[in-house]
Design a protein around this motif. Structure first.
Motif, PDB file in Angstrom:
ATOM      1  N   PHE A  37      54.885   6.970 -82.271  1.00  0.00           N
ATOM      2  CA  PHE A  37      54.258   5.728 -81.849  1.00  0.00           C
ATOM      3  C   PHE A  37      55.371   4.720 -81.584  1.00  0.00           C
ATOM      4  O   PHE A  37      56.510   4.909 -82.010  1.00  0.00           O
ATOM      5  N   ARG A  38      55.024   3.655 -80.889  1.00  0.00           N
ATOM      6  CA  ARG A  38      56.021   2.610 -80.649  1.00  0.00           C
ATOM      7  C   ARG A  38      55.352   1.250 -80.714  1.00  0.00           C
ATOM      8  O   ARG A  38      54.150   1.117 -80.457  1.00  0.00           O
ATOM      9  N   GLN A  39      56.179   0.272 -81.059  1.00  0.00           N
ATOM     10  CA  GLN A  39      55.670  -1.088 -81.158  1.00  0.00           C
ATOM     11  C   GLN A  39      56.693  -2.058 -80.600  1.00  0.00           C
ATOM     12  O   GLN A  39      57.820  -2.148 -81.095  1.00  0.00           O
ATOM     13  N   ALA A  40      56.281  -2.744 -79.544  1.00  0.00           N
ATOM     14  CA  ALA A  40      57.118  -3.773 -78.940  1.00  0.00           C
ATOM     15  C   ALA A  40      56.780  -5.113 -79.581  1.00  0.00           C
ATOM     16  O   ALA A  40      55.687  -5.287 -80.123  1.00  0.00           O
ATOM     17  N   PRO A  41      57.700  -6.081 -79.517  1.00  0.00           N
ATOM     18  CA  PRO A  41      57.444  -7.390 -80.124  1.00  0.00           C
ATOM     19  C   PRO A  41      56.162  -8.020 -79.598  1.00  0.00           C
ATOM     20  O   PRO A  41      55.939  -8.074 -78.379  1.00  0.00           O
ATOM     21  N   GLY A  42      55.311  -8.456 -80.504  1.00  0.00           N
ATOM     22  CA  GLY A  42      54.080  -9.121 -80.126  1.00  0.00           C
ATOM     23  C   GLY A  42      52.974  -8.211 -79.641  1.00  0.00           C
ATOM     24  O   GLY A  42      51.928  -8.689 -79.182  1.00  0.00           O
ATOM     25  N   LYS A  43      53.195  -6.901 -79.737  1.00  0.00           N
ATOM     26  CA  LYS A  43      52.189  -5.954 -79.253  1.00  0.00           C
ATOM     27  C   LYS A  43      51.731  -5.030 -80.378  1.00  0.00           C
ATOM     28  O   LYS A  43      52.393  -4.899 -81.405  1.00  0.00           O
ATOM     29  N   GLU A  44      50.588  -4.401 -80.143  1.00  0.00           N
ATOM     30  CA  GLU A  44      50.057  -3.435 -81.102  1.00  0.00           C
ATOM     31  C   GLU A  44      50.909  -2.153 -81.071  1.00  0.00           C
ATOM     32  O   GLU A  44      51.520  -1.826 -80.048  1.00  0.00           O
ATOM     33  N   ARG A  45      50.894  -1.457 -82.200  1.00  0.00           N
ATOM     34  CA  ARG A  45      51.553  -0.161 -82.224  1.00  0.00           C
ATOM     35  C   ARG A  45      50.737   0.803 -81.360  1.00  0.00           C
ATOM     36  O   ARG A  45      49.518   0.911 -81.527  1.00  0.00           O
ATOM     37  N   GLU A  46      51.419   1.496 -80.464  1.00  0.00           N
ATOM     38  CA  GLU A  46      50.705   2.357 -79.522  1.00  0.00           C
ATOM     39  C   GLU A  46      51.187   3.802 -79.604  1.00  0.00           C
ATOM     40  O   GLU A  46      52.339   4.080 -79.923  1.00  0.00           O
ATOM     41  N   PHE A  47      50.271   4.678 -79.274  1.00  0.00           N
ATOM     42  CA  PHE A  47      50.546   6.111 -79.257  1.00  0.00           C
ATOM     43  C   PHE A  47      51.492   6.458 -78.119  1.00  0.00           C
ATOM     44  O   PHE A  47      51.350   5.947 -77.002  1.00  0.00           O
ATOM     45  N   VAL A  48      52.430   7.364 -78.422  1.00  0.00           N
ATOM     46  CA  VAL A  48      53.343   7.869 -77.398  1.00  0.00           C
ATOM     47  C   VAL A  48      53.070   9.351 -77.150  1.00  0.00           C
ATOM     48  O   VAL A  48      52.795   9.766 -76.029  1.00  0.00           O
ATOM     49  N   THR A  49      53.139  10.146 -78.215  1.00  0.00           N
ATOM     50  CA  THR A  49      52.950  11.582 -78.090  1.00  0.00           C
ATOM     51  C   THR A  49      52.728  12.190 -79.467  1.00  0.00           C
ATOM     52  O   THR A  49      53.008  11.556 -80.486  1.00  0.00           O
ATOM     53  N   ALA A  50      52.209  13.396 -79.491  1.00  0.00           N
ATOM     54  CA  ALA A  50      52.000  14.107 -80.748  1.00  0.00           C
ATOM     55  C   ALA A  50      52.078  15.607 -80.509  1.00  0.00           C
ATOM     56  O   ALA A  50      51.895  16.080 -79.373  1.00  0.00           O
ATOM     57  N   ILE A  51      52.346  16.327 -81.598  1.00  0.00           N
ATOM     58  CA  ILE A  51      52.470  17.774 -81.522  1.00  0.00           C
ATOM     59  C   ILE A  51      51.812  18.390 -82.748  1.00  0.00           C
ATOM     60  O   ILE A  51      51.956  17.890 -83.868  1.00  0.00           O
ATOM     61  N   THR A  52      51.068  19.454 -82.539  1.00  0.00           N
ATOM     62  CA  THR A  52      50.439  20.129 -83.655  1.00  0.00           C
ATOM     63  C   THR A  52      51.387  21.158 -84.263  1.00  0.00           C
ATOM     64  O   THR A  52      52.460  21.437 -83.734  1.00  0.00           O
ATOM     65  N   TRP A  53      50.946  21.742 -85.380  1.00  0.00           N
ATOM     66  CA  TRP A  53      51.749  22.770 -86.026  1.00  0.00           C
ATOM     67  C   TRP A  53      51.944  23.972 -85.091  1.00  0.00           C
ATOM     68  O   TRP A  53      52.945  24.670 -85.161  1.00  0.00           O
ATOM     69  N   ALA A  54      50.969  24.186 -84.196  1.00  0.00           N
ATOM     70  CA  ALA A  54      51.026  25.319 -83.267  1.00  0.00           C
ATOM     71  C   ALA A  54      51.810  24.992 -81.993  1.00  0.00           C
ATOM     72  O   ALA A  54      51.972  25.865 -81.143  1.00  0.00           O
ATOM     73  N   GLY A  55      52.247  23.746 -81.868  1.00  0.00           N
ATOM     74  CA  GLY A  55      53.024  23.380 -80.689  1.00  0.00           C
ATOM     75  C   GLY A  55      52.231  22.767 -79.546  1.00  0.00           C
ATOM     76  O   GLY A  55      52.784  22.503 -78.473  1.00  0.00           O
ATOM     77  N   ASN A  56      50.946  22.512 -79.749  1.00  0.00           N
ATOM     78  CA  ASN A  56      50.165  21.817 -78.722  1.00  0.00           C
ATOM     79  C   ASN A  56      50.558  20.352 -78.688  1.00  0.00           C
ATOM     80  O   ASN A  56      50.787  19.736 -79.728  1.00  0.00           O
ATOM     81  N   THR A  57      50.623  19.807 -77.482  1.00  0.00           N
ATOM     82  CA  THR A  57      51.113  18.438 -77.332  1.00  0.00           C
ATOM     83  C   THR A  57      50.130  17.549 -76.580  1.00  0.00           C
ATOM     84  O   THR A  57      49.253  18.031 -75.860  1.00  0.00           O
ATOM     85  N   ASN A  58      50.334  16.262 -76.739  1.00  0.00           N
ATOM     86  CA  ASN A  58      49.519  15.259 -76.079  1.00  0.00           C
ATOM     87  C   ASN A  58      50.431  14.073 -75.790  1.00  0.00           C
ATOM     88  O   ASN A  58      51.275  13.724 -76.627  1.00  0.00           O
ATOM     89  N   TYR A  59      50.286  13.460 -74.614  1.00  0.00           N
ATOM     90  CA  TYR A  59      51.152  12.354 -74.220  1.00  0.00           C
ATOM     91  C   TYR A  59      50.331  11.178 -73.704  1.00  0.00           C
ATOM     92  O   TYR A  59      49.297  11.362 -73.052  1.00  0.00           O
ATOM     93  N   ALA A  60      50.823   9.995 -73.961  1.00  0.00           N
ATOM     94  CA  ALA A  60      50.254   8.819 -73.325  1.00  0.00           C
ATOM     95  C   ALA A  60      50.560   8.874 -71.838  1.00  0.00           C
ATOM     96  O   ALA A  60      51.613   9.395 -71.433  1.00  0.00           O
ATOM     97  N   ASP A  61      49.679   8.340 -71.022  1.00  0.00           N
ATOM     98  CA  ASP A  61      49.874   8.369 -69.570  1.00  0.00           C
ATOM     99  C   ASP A  61      51.180   7.686 -69.169  1.00  0.00           C
ATOM    100  O   ASP A  61      51.837   8.093 -68.205  1.00  0.00           O
ATOM    101  N   SER A  62      51.561   6.663 -69.913  1.00  0.00           N
ATOM    102  CA  SER A  62      52.740   5.877 -69.549  1.00  0.00           C
ATOM    103  C   SER A  62      54.044   6.651 -69.702  1.00  0.00           C
ATOM    104  O   SER A  62      55.068   6.254 -69.136  1.00  0.00           O
ATOM    105  N   VAL A  63      54.036   7.741 -70.456  1.00  0.00           N
ATOM    106  CA  VAL A  63      55.270   8.498 -70.678  1.00  0.00           C
ATOM    107  C   VAL A  63      55.178   9.922 -70.155  1.00  0.00           C
ATOM    108  O   VAL A  63      56.177  10.661 -70.180  1.00  0.00           O
ATOM    109  N   LYS A  64      54.019  10.310 -69.686  1.00  0.00           N
ATOM    110  CA  LYS A  64      53.823  11.682 -69.226  1.00  0.00           C
ATOM    111  C   LYS A  64      54.795  11.991 -68.090  1.00  0.00           C
ATOM    112  O   LYS A  64      54.967  11.216 -67.151  1.00  0.00           O
ATOM    113  N   GLY A  65      55.461  13.132 -68.212  1.00  0.00           N
ATOM    114  CA  GLY A  65      56.435  13.535 -67.205  1.00  0.00           C
ATOM    115  C   GLY A  65      57.834  13.019 -67.461  1.00  0.00           C
ATOM    116  O   GLY A  65      58.795  13.468 -66.823  1.00  0.00           O
TER     117      GLY A  65
END
Length: 128
Positions: A37-65
């Motif tokens: 997750f990431r948090q910029a000054p004055g902003k809410e903490r936001e999701f960036v990406t995650a990975i499961t134990w099996a290696g499945n991943t998920n990305y926020a649209d803003s960082v995908k690619g």
């Protein structure tokens, strides 16, 4: 008790790459969903990406690619490779783990409220 320590933050220029890592204190880390997750000054903490134990991943649209999450179970680490960085990527980056549900099969979670263990964060600053 699980502890997480981030490293690798710094100051880079727009277009550069940077790799941040999250090191865990316990080997059971390999069984948990881990998120960044990431948090910029004055902003809410936001999701960036995650990975499961099996290696499945998920990305926020803003960082995908541009960003890639990976895990090295032998080293008890999860890393975030960030390419083509933009000024708007500037934030404190936190890793988090859900240690309450080992081998969770519900997918990589994007809600920060589902994670019960957090690192102290590492600053990433991208100058334009």
């Amino acid at each position: 008790q699980l502890q997480l320590v981030e490293s690798g933050g710094g100051l880079v220029q727009a277009g550069d790459s940077l790799r941040v890592s999250c090191a865990a204190s316990e080997g059971t880390f390999r069984t948990y969903v881990v998120g960044w997750f990431r948090q910029a000054p004055g902003k809410e903490r936001e999701f960036v990406t995650a990975i499961t134990w099996a290696g499945n991943t998920n990305y926020a649209d803003s960082v995908k690619g541009r960003f890639t999450i990976s895990r090295d179970n032998a080293k008890k680490t999860v890393s975030l490779q960030m390419n083509s960085l933009k000024a708007e990527d500037t934030a404190v980056y936190y890793c988090a783990a859900d240690s309450s549900r080992p081998y969770y099969n519900g997918g990589p979670m994007s809600s920060r409220y589902t994670y019960n263990t957090w690192g102290q964060g590492t600053q990433v600053t991208v100058s334009s």
